[in-house]
Design a protein around this motif. Structure first.
Motif, PDB file in Angstrom:
ATOM      1  N   ARG A   1      -2.833   3.116  13.236  1.00 37.18           N
ATOM      2  CA  ARG A   1      -2.486   4.383  12.582  1.00 37.18           C
ATOM      3  C   ARG A   1      -2.360   5.513  13.595  1.00 37.18           C
ATOM      4  NH1 ARG A   1      -6.414   5.597   7.961  1.00 37.18           N
ATOM      5  NH2 ARG A   1      -5.427   4.516   6.240  1.00 37.18           N
TER       6      ARG A   1
ATOM      7  N   ARG B   1       0.945   4.113  -2.799  1.00 35.67           N
ATOM      8  CA  ARG B   1       0.715   5.510  -2.427  1.00 35.67           C
ATOM      9  C   ARG B   1       1.793   6.401  -3.019  1.00 35.67           C
ATOM     10  NH1 ARG B   1      -0.607   3.853   2.827  1.00 35.67           N
ATOM     11  NH2 ARG B   1      -2.861   3.666   2.712  1.00 35.67           N
ATOM     12  N   GLN B   2       3.043   5.928  -2.952  1.00 41.14           N
ATOM     13  CA  GLN B   2       4.134   6.709  -3.549  1.00 41.14           C
ATOM     14  C   GLN B   2       3.886   6.921  -5.032  1.00 41.14           C
ATOM     15  OE1 GLN B   2       7.286   3.993  -1.879  1.00 41.14           O
ATOM     16  NE2 GLN B   2       8.418   5.905  -1.738  1.00 41.14           N
TER      17      GLN B   2
ATOM     18  N   TYR C   1       2.891   4.300   7.977  1.00 39.19           N
ATOM     19  CA  TYR C   1       3.551   3.116   7.435  1.00 39.19           C
ATOM     20  C   TYR C   1       4.506   2.519   8.469  1.00 39.19           C
ATOM     21  CZ  TYR C   1       6.661   0.168   4.678  1.00 39.19           C
ATOM     22  OH  TYR C   1       7.408  -0.885   4.219  1.00 39.19           O
TER      23      TYR C   1
ATOM     24  N   LEU D   1       6.050  10.661   0.015  1.00 39.59           N
ATOM     25  CA  LEU D   1       4.844  10.422   0.808  1.00 39.59           C
ATOM     26  C   LEU D   1       4.647  11.625   1.725  1.00 39.59           C
ATOM     27  CD1 LEU D   1       5.120   6.725   2.078  1.00 39.59           C
ATOM     28  CD2 LEU D   1       3.708   7.596   0.215  1.00 39.59           C
ATOM     29  N   THR D   2       3.434  11.775   2.249  1.00 34.41           N
ATOM     30  CA  THR D   2       3.218  12.839   3.218  1.00 34.41           C
ATOM     31  C   THR D   2       3.794  12.404   4.567  1.00 34.41           C
ATOM     32  OG1 THR D   2       1.111  11.998   4.004  1.00 34.41           O
ATOM     33  CG2 THR D   2       1.036  13.427   2.065  1.00 34.41           C
TER      34      THR D   2
ATOM     35  N   ALA E   1       0.844  -1.199   0.000  1.00 30.80           N
ATOM     36  CA  ALA E   1       0.000   0.000   0.000  1.00 30.80           C
ATOM     37  C   ALA E   1       0.877   1.247   0.000  1.00 30.80           C
ATOM     38  CB  ALA E   1      -0.911  -0.005   1.225  1.00 30.80           C
ATOM     39  N   ARG E   2       1.972   1.200   0.739  1.00 26.35           N
ATOM     40  CA  ARG E   2       2.887   2.351   0.795  1.00 26.35           C
ATOM     41  C   ARG E   2       3.479   2.628  -0.590  1.00 26.35           C
ATOM     42  NH1 ARG E   2       8.543   2.201  -0.097  1.00 26.35           N
ATOM     43  NH2 ARG E   2       8.787   0.425   1.306  1.00 26.35           N
TER      44      ARG E   2
ATOM     45  N   ARG F   1       1.001   6.835  -6.516  1.00 19.11           N
ATOM     46  CA  ARG F   1      -0.169   7.680  -6.736  1.00 19.11           C
ATOM     47  C   ARG F   1       0.170   9.160  -6.627  1.00 19.11           C
ATOM     48  NH1 ARG F   1      -4.388   7.109  -2.385  1.00 19.11           N
ATOM     49  NH2 ARG F   1      -3.237   8.943  -1.742  1.00 19.11           N
ATOM     50  N   HIS F   2       1.153   9.478  -5.750  1.00 20.71           N
ATOM     51  CA  HIS F   2       1.561  10.878  -5.638  1.00 20.71           C
ATOM     52  C   HIS F   2       2.300  11.337  -6.894  1.00 20.71           C
ATOM     53  CE1 HIS F   2       0.265  11.807  -1.653  1.00 20.71           C
ATOM     54  NE2 HIS F   2       0.857  10.753  -1.135  1.00 20.71           N
TER      55      HIS F   2
ATOM     56  N   GLU G   1       1.531   9.809   6.075  1.00 21.63           N
ATOM     57  CA  GLU G   1       1.639   8.498   5.424  1.00 21.63           C
ATOM     58  C   GLU G   1       2.911   7.772   5.850  1.00 21.63           C
ATOM     59  OE1 GLU G   1      -0.814   9.339   1.259  1.00 21.63           O
ATOM     60  OE2 GLU G   1       1.312   9.801   1.369  1.00 21.63           O
TER      61      GLU G   1
END
Lengths: 245, 245
Positions: B107, A15-16, B98, B90-91, A11-12, A18-19, B94
């Motif tokens: 989380r 996410r990377q 992670y 990533l933010t 998922a991480r 997706r950014h 995030e």
């Protein structure tokens, strides 16, 4: 190894990705554009288009996933995040399977878009089931991903990582039987072609192109692709060291 | 058992040359120990040994009763490298979530750590968009969230303004009071004065292992900066350090 940690890692990575909208767009658009080019190159020879486009459906995701993962993994190594990960309770397999899963999702999306366009809009015609084409394409993309993970260990910079693409991918494309049928190659070339996994991906795709039902040769080839991906992942795991000099 | 780190005869080679020449020291649990030394003296290498990511030629490093790098320690030791090792694409949130998942924490543990280092306002921003000091704190948050028993921090306050620095040191001492052991390398000498104990290394050798006051006295200096310079430049020292060591 933990399912939860593997999934969190996948998922991480997604996410990377997706950014990075531009990369996502390139993943989805480039193969479809190239297939469209092929379609008009062979406007007058639909049979040739069928043969080449089918092979290219396998080649594009393999190549792109190889590049994406080798650079992504190299970043993980050079930014220090890999070393940091290895000081946490994460297992090496969690990292590799996380990458595998994330890029398999990306590859499946890419394969779905490219195949849908090829079959519905460009008139690609196979005797066999298009779903089988999809399965082989995703399997081959996962293989490209696994090889990318492995070779990233031998690159010190993104420059070098990118150079591994022509070194690892192009020989496979040249010798996979697309340009010269494998049985017409001289013995030693054929021998090299026999140990390159892409040859089996192309053979499997050609089987689907020519036969209405899945053949045993196709299943054998698919098994070889999966086995090669597993071996590449294990070799990749061997390059992850918790202790370094 | 009140020793957190015990090092005996530690010898490390890097790139073919010796970097640490037989170190011996112990760090008490629940203390803040400062690791000082000029650039290239071996501070980071020593920290890597404690975390268990450094190949060691000779000697033993025992951390919380186990050999450094033992799998069981990965839950109990937190490490923050000098260069912030978080995912730039990533933010902040995030990243923290992670790392929380890697320790099988919810989380909320990640969100809490982001708040603790004062990054709530930028939690939704990509790490690339942050200032150097904010990145370092994002990296710190990812180590704090698992509430490790031992925190190894390589120059955690570099690039932080005085207000943030003071706040971080307050946090370090609060952690120590609750039983956490901290090993902190630093270049800032007024920070060294806030440590319970100092380890000074020069050219891979331990040249002082004492409280800040004793180090000052031994060097016959009124402030740590002068003491540090005297010791590092190898000027004669008083007899007290010998006894203390």
């Amino acid at each position: 190894m933990s399912v939860q940690v593997t999934l969190a890692t996948a998922a991480r990575i997604l996410r990377q990705l997706r950014h990075d909208r531009r990369t996502v767009a390139l993943i989805l658009v480039v193969p479809t554009l190239l297939l469209t080019l092929l379609r008009f190159m062979f406007d007058a020879q639909p049979a040739t288009f069928d043969r080449i486009a089918l092979v290219m459906l396998g080649v594009f995701p393999f190549t792109m996933m190889f590049l994406l993962t080798s650079v992504a993994m190299l970043r993980e190594r050079t930014s220090g995040t890999l070393e940091r990960l290895l000081t946490t309770p994460i297992g090496k397999l969690d990292i590799l399977l996380g990458y595998g899963l994330a890029f398999a999702v990306a590859a499946a999306l890419q394969a779905a878009v490219a195949s849908a366009l090829a079959f519905w809009l460009l008139g690609l015609d196979t005797t066999g089931n298009p779903w089988l084409v999809g399965v082989i394409v995703v399997g081959n993309a996962v293989l490209g991903m696994a090889l990318g993970l492995f070779v990233s260990a031998f690159a010190r910079s993104e420059f070098q990582a990118v150079q591994f693409m022509p070194a690892v991918v192009l020989p496979q494309v040249l010798l996979c039987g697309l340009f010269v049928p494998r049985e017409q190659m001289v013995g030693w070339l054929q021998a090299i072609s026999d140990v390159l996994p892409m040859s089996y991906a192309v053979e499997a795709l050609t089987e689907v192109g020519a036969n209405a039902a899945a053949t045993s040769l196709m299943w054998r080839d698919l098994a070889i692709i999966v086995a090669a991906a597993v071996i590449a992942l294990m070799l990749g795991a061997a390059t992850l060291r918790r202790r370094s000099p | 058992m009140d020793t957190a780190i015990e090092v005996h005869g530690l010898v490390v080679d890097r790139g073919g040359r010796p970097v640490l020449h037989g170190l011996d020291f112990a760090v008490r649990r629940g203390s803040v120990t400062g690791l000082l030394g000029p650039n290239g003296s071996g501070k980071t290498t020593l920290m890597r040994c404690v975390v268990g990511v450094q190949k060691v030629r000779a000697g033993t490093v025992t951390v919380l009763g186990e050999p450094a790098g033992a799998p069981a320690l990965r839950q109990r030791v937190g490490y923050v490298t000098q260069a912030p090792s978080v995912y730039a694409d990533l933010t902040v949130r995030e990243n923290a979530r992670y790392f929380a998942a890697l320790y099988r924490l919810p989380r909320s543990a990640g969100d809490e750590a982001v708040r603790d280092v004062g990054l709530s306002d930028v939690a939704g921003q990509l790490v690339t968009a942050l200032s150097g000091g904010e990145r370092a704190r994002a990296s710190l948050a990812c180590a704090l969230l698992s509430r490790p028993e031992l925190l190894v921090l390589d120059e955690p306050t570099v690039g932080q303004d005085p207000v943030v620095r003071q706040d971080l040191w307050r946090r370090f001492h609060a952690l120590a009071e609750s039983g956490t052991t901290l090993l902190v390398s630093s270049h800032v000498l007024d920070e060294a004065g806030r440590c319970d104990r100092l380890l000074l290394i020069r050219d891979g050798r331990l040249v002082a292992d004492d409280t800040p006051d004793a180090v000052r006295r031994a060097a016959g200096a009124s402030d740590l900066e002068t003491a540090f310079l005297r010791i590092v430049q190898g000027e004669p020292r008083g007899p007290q350090t010998r006894e203390a060591v």
